[in-house]
Design a protein around this motif. Structure first.
Motif, PDB file in Angstrom:
ATOM      1  N   GLU A 199       1.124  -1.286  -0.113  1.00 51.29           N
ATOM      2  CA  GLU A 199      -0.493  -0.064   0.101  1.00 51.29           C
ATOM      3  C   GLU A 199       0.830   1.056   0.287  1.00 51.29           C
ATOM      4  O   GLU A 199       0.181   2.217  -0.635  1.00 51.29           O
ATOM      5  N   GLU A 200       2.208   1.202   1.163  1.00 48.46           N
ATOM      6  CA  GLU A 200       2.643   2.170   0.203  1.00 48.46           C
ATOM      7  C   GLU A 200       3.663   2.646  -0.484  1.00 48.46           C
ATOM      8  O   GLU A 200       4.017   3.292  -1.013  1.00 48.46           O
ATOM      9  N   THR A 201       4.611   1.306  -1.110  1.00 45.64           N
ATOM     10  CA  THR A 201       4.233   2.145  -2.494  1.00 45.64           C
ATOM     11  C   THR A 201       3.493   2.083  -3.241  1.00 45.64           C
ATOM     12  O   THR A 201       4.369   2.841  -4.513  1.00 45.64           O
ATOM     13  N   LYS A 202       2.848   1.685  -2.967  1.00 44.23           N
ATOM     14  CA  LYS A 202       1.293   2.185  -4.260  1.00 44.23           C
ATOM     15  C   LYS A 202       2.419   4.031  -4.580  1.00 44.23           C
ATOM     16  O   LYS A 202       1.349   4.662  -5.252  1.00 44.23           O
ATOM     17  N   THR A 203       1.991   4.283  -3.310  1.00 36.19           N
ATOM     18  CA  THR A 203       1.345   5.317  -3.250  1.00 36.19           C
ATOM     19  C   THR A 203       2.201   6.431  -3.059  1.00 36.19           C
ATOM     20  O   THR A 203       2.223   7.866  -3.796  1.00 36.19           O
ATOM     21  N   LEU A 204       3.320   5.507  -3.645  1.00 38.42           N
ATOM     22  CA  LEU A 204       4.837   6.634  -4.253  1.00 38.42           C
ATOM     23  C   LEU A 204       4.852   7.315  -5.483  1.00 38.42           C
ATOM     24  O   LEU A 204       5.375   6.894  -6.733  1.00 38.42           O
ATOM     25  N   ARG A 205       4.110   7.465  -6.011  1.00 37.71           N
ATOM     26  CA  ARG A 205       4.110   8.688  -7.438  1.00 37.71           C
ATOM     27  C   ARG A 205       4.221   9.954  -7.826  1.00 37.71           C
ATOM     28  O   ARG A 205       4.143   9.997  -9.122  1.00 37.71           O
ATOM     29  N   GLY A 206       4.702  10.572  -6.628  1.00 35.06           N
ATOM     30  CA  GLY A 206       4.484  11.826  -6.938  1.00 35.06           C
ATOM     31  C   GLY A 206       5.125  12.122  -7.343  1.00 35.06           C
ATOM     32  O   GLY A 206       6.271  11.794  -7.199  1.00 35.06           O
ATOM     33  N   VAL A 207       6.132  13.076  -8.331  1.00 31.15           N
ATOM     34  CA  VAL A 207       6.959  14.001  -8.557  1.00 31.15           C
ATOM     35  C   VAL A 207       6.868  15.502  -8.201  1.00 31.15           C
ATOM     36  O   VAL A 207       6.016  15.532  -9.167  1.00 31.15           O
ATOM     37  N   TYR A 208       7.725  16.061  -7.655  1.00 39.17           N
ATOM     38  CA  TYR A 208       8.068  17.026  -6.769  1.00 39.17           C
ATOM     39  C   TYR A 208       9.659  18.503  -7.383  1.00 39.17           C
ATOM     40  O   TYR A 208      10.417  17.943  -7.473  1.00 39.17           O
ATOM     41  N   ARG A 209       9.286  19.090  -7.875  1.00 39.47           N
ATOM     42  CA  ARG A 209      10.134  19.885  -8.234  1.00 39.47           C
ATOM     43  C   ARG A 209      10.736  20.990  -7.633  1.00 39.47           C
ATOM     44  O   ARG A 209       9.494  21.783  -7.729  1.00 39.47           O
ATOM     45  N   CYS A 210      12.065  21.251  -7.180  1.00 39.29           N
ATOM     46  CA  CYS A 210      12.055  22.880  -6.062  1.00 39.29           C
ATOM     47  C   CYS A 210      12.046  23.796  -7.260  1.00 39.29           C
ATOM     48  O   CYS A 210      12.447  23.862  -8.752  1.00 39.29           O
ATOM     49  N   ARG A 211      11.042  24.578  -6.827  1.00 34.18           N
ATOM     50  CA  ARG A 211      11.116  25.833  -8.106  1.00 34.18           C
ATOM     51  C   ARG A 211      12.324  27.067  -8.001  1.00 34.18           C
ATOM     52  O   ARG A 211      12.414  27.598  -8.788  1.00 34.18           O
ATOM     53  N   VAL A 212      13.387  26.584  -6.870  1.00 38.52           N
ATOM     54  CA  VAL A 212      14.728  27.917  -6.918  1.00 38.52           C
ATOM     55  C   VAL A 212      16.007  26.259  -7.444  1.00 38.52           C
ATOM     56  O   VAL A 212      16.225  27.803  -8.838  1.00 38.52           O
ATOM     57  N   CYS A 213      15.909  25.840  -7.339  1.00 36.24           N
ATOM     58  CA  CYS A 213      16.814  25.280  -8.369  1.00 36.24           C
ATOM     59  C   CYS A 213      16.514  23.694  -8.996  1.00 36.24           C
ATOM     60  O   CYS A 213      17.389  23.262  -9.785  1.00 36.24           O
ATOM     61  N   GLY A 214      15.507  23.466  -9.393  1.00 34.31           N
ATOM     62  CA  GLY A 214      15.281  22.492  -9.998  1.00 34.31           C
ATOM     63  C   GLY A 214      15.003  21.800  -9.423  1.00 34.31           C
ATOM     64  O   GLY A 214      15.384  20.043 -10.904  1.00 34.31           O
ATOM     65  N   TYR A 215      15.590  20.846  -8.640  1.00 36.42           N
ATOM     66  CA  TYR A 215      15.686  19.861  -8.111  1.00 36.42           C
ATOM     67  C   TYR A 215      14.377  19.030  -8.658  1.00 36.42           C
ATOM     68  O   TYR A 215      13.039  19.768  -8.071  1.00 36.42           O
ATOM     69  N   ILE A 216      14.646  17.818  -9.052  1.00 33.86           N
ATOM     70  CA  ILE A 216      13.572  17.000  -9.175  1.00 33.86           C
ATOM     71  C   ILE A 216      13.222  15.774  -8.043  1.00 33.86           C
ATOM     72  O   ILE A 216      14.568  15.132  -7.550  1.00 33.86           O
ATOM     73  N   PHE A 217      12.608  15.965  -6.852  1.00 34.52           N
ATOM     74  CA  PHE A 217      12.302  14.277  -6.408  1.00 34.52           C
ATOM     75  C   PHE A 217      10.865  13.690  -6.236  1.00 34.52           C
ATOM     76  O   PHE A 217       9.452  14.279  -6.767  1.00 34.52           O
ATOM     77  N   ASP A 218      11.631  12.660  -7.102  1.00 39.47           N
ATOM     78  CA  ASP A 218      10.802  11.629  -7.396  1.00 39.47           C
ATOM     79  C   ASP A 218      10.086  10.365  -6.126  1.00 39.47           C
ATOM     80  O   ASP A 218      11.390   9.941  -5.711  1.00 39.47           O
ATOM     81  N   GLU A 219       9.119  10.381  -5.914  1.00 38.34           N
ATOM     82  CA  GLU A 219       8.960   9.907  -4.518  1.00 38.34           C
ATOM     83  C   GLU A 219       9.337   8.083  -5.301  1.00 38.34           C
ATOM     84  O   GLU A 219       9.752   6.953  -4.140  1.00 38.34           O
ATOM     85  N   SER A 220       8.581   7.829  -5.922  1.00 34.42           N
ATOM     86  CA  SER A 220       9.634   6.420  -6.686  1.00 34.42           C
ATOM     87  C   SER A 220      10.926   5.827  -6.619  1.00 34.42           C
ATOM     88  O   SER A 220      11.181   5.006  -6.229  1.00 34.42           O
ATOM     89  N   LEU A 221      11.019   7.122  -7.099  1.00 27.62           N
ATOM     90  CA  LEU A 221      12.649   6.930  -7.124  1.00 27.62           C
ATOM     91  C   LEU A 221      13.257   6.907  -5.699  1.00 27.62           C
ATOM     92  O   LEU A 221      14.636   6.173  -5.460  1.00 27.62           O
ATOM     93  N   GLU A 222      12.670   7.650  -5.018  1.00 25.69           N
ATOM     94  CA  GLU A 222      13.483   8.321  -3.675  1.00 25.69           C
ATOM     95  C   GLU A 222      13.034   6.841  -2.712  1.00 25.69           C
ATOM     96  O   GLU A 222      13.810   6.712  -1.867  1.00 25.69           O
ATOM     97  N   GLY A 223      11.638   6.611  -2.867  1.00 26.57           N
ATOM     98  CA  GLY A 223      10.898   4.852  -2.262  1.00 26.57           C
ATOM     99  C   GLY A 223      10.799   5.739  -0.868  1.00 26.57           C
ATOM    100  O   GLY A 223      10.457   4.996   0.034  1.00 26.57           O
ATOM    101  N   LYS A 224      10.650   7.024  -0.864  1.00 25.65           N
ATOM    102  CA  LYS A 224       9.769   7.227   0.128  1.00 25.65           C
ATOM    103  C   LYS A 224       8.963   8.941   0.201  1.00 25.65           C
ATOM    104  O   LYS A 224       9.326   9.061  -1.336  1.00 25.65           O
ATOM    105  N   PRO A 225       8.067   8.949   0.769  1.00 25.17           N
ATOM    106  CA  PRO A 225       7.224  10.194   0.296  1.00 25.17           C
ATOM    107  C   PRO A 225       7.664  11.471   0.841  1.00 25.17           C
ATOM    108  O   PRO A 225       8.426  11.515   1.103  1.00 25.17           O
ATOM    109  N   PHE A 226       7.156  12.407  -0.323  1.00 25.98           N
ATOM    110  CA  PHE A 226       7.447  13.693  -0.030  1.00 25.98           C
ATOM    111  C   PHE A 226       7.928  14.429   1.023  1.00 25.98           C
ATOM    112  O   PHE A 226       7.899  15.173   1.092  1.00 25.98           O
ATOM    113  N   SER A 227       6.471  14.085   2.194  1.00 28.60           N
ATOM    114  CA  SER A 227       6.389  14.091   3.150  1.00 28.60           C
ATOM    115  C   SER A 227       7.932  13.798   3.601  1.00 28.60           C
ATOM    116  O   SER A 227       7.855  14.833   5.211  1.00 28.60           O
TER     117      SER A 227
END
Ligand SMILES: [Zn+2]
Length: 75
Positions: A28-56
């Motif tokens: 259940e936890e891995t299914k929800t890790l699909r969000g991708v977030y981008r830092c508006r300052v430097c453009g860093y991409i936080f990909d939940e599925s790649l990081e293996g942890k939620p953005f929170s």
């Protein structure tokens, strides 16, 4: 010529693979890790599925040290 033995070994292997998939932790936890977030300052991409942890769980951007508030969700 060992075909029966090899067949047995193969079926055992398949069974163990199926078992390991069944007991694969928290699906259940891995299914929800699909969000991708981008830092508006430097453009860093936080990909939940790649990081293996939620953005929170992200405290700050590893590049520019901005808080999660600087991120915007891409998808
Ligand atoms: Zn950043």
């Amino acid at each position: 010529m060992g075909t029966i033995l090899e067949g047995l070994r193969f079926s055992n292997l398949r069974r163990s693979i199926e078992n390991s998939e069944d007991s694969g932790g928290k699906p259940e936890e891995t299914k929800t890790l699909r969000g991708v977030y981008r830092c508006r300052v430097c453009g860093y991409i936080f990909d939940e599925s790649l990081e293996g942890k939620p953005f929170s769980t992200l405290e700050k951007c590893p590049i520019c040290k901005q808080g999660p508030g600087a991120f915007q969700q891409v998808r």
